[in-house]
Write an enzyme that holds these catalytic residues in place. Sequence first.
Site: not given
Length: 184
Positions: A85, A115, A165, A180
């Site tokens: 979208n 990084h 993550t 989670r």
Amino acid sequence: MSRTEKQKMLAGELYNANTPEIQADQAATRAWLARFNASLALDPSDWHRLLEDRLAEVGEGAVIRPPFHCDYGFNIRLGAGVFLNFNCVILDVVEVAIGAGTQVGPAVQILTADHPRDPGERASGLESGRPVRIGRNVWIGAGAILLPGVCVGDDAVIGAGSVVTRDVPAGATAFGNPARVRQA
């Protein structure tokens, strides 16, 4: 034989993004993005043709609604029927693979650019990338952010506004910051 900075980038190694070859690729992508993002009034079939001009793979019926932003485009693979979208961002210094039938809400960010964690090394200006892989039939809610190196399994759901993550298993629902997996 030493490798070019672009070869290092594509391999996910530390590289210098300020080399002429990489800067030329970014300039070409900016020119392509200007054309693609100006195509909002066109038929979606015209968007598809424009996507095929820059992306590594564009499956049948895949759609990205402009505006869209990416680093290079040539590291993005879209399966058949993928839908992104408005206002999606893909930082594709390495491969981003999105499986068939996956739907991505507005303002989602898929980030492969990374990084160094060490401040001295980070100050050198070097960066790297870790691929992002998204399976088939995944739903990613509006405003979600997928960080470098994550894999999302087939049929998973990522809640709106989530920050992914870690890997999300097939069929799981994950949400929150950090995201989670919801327990059944």
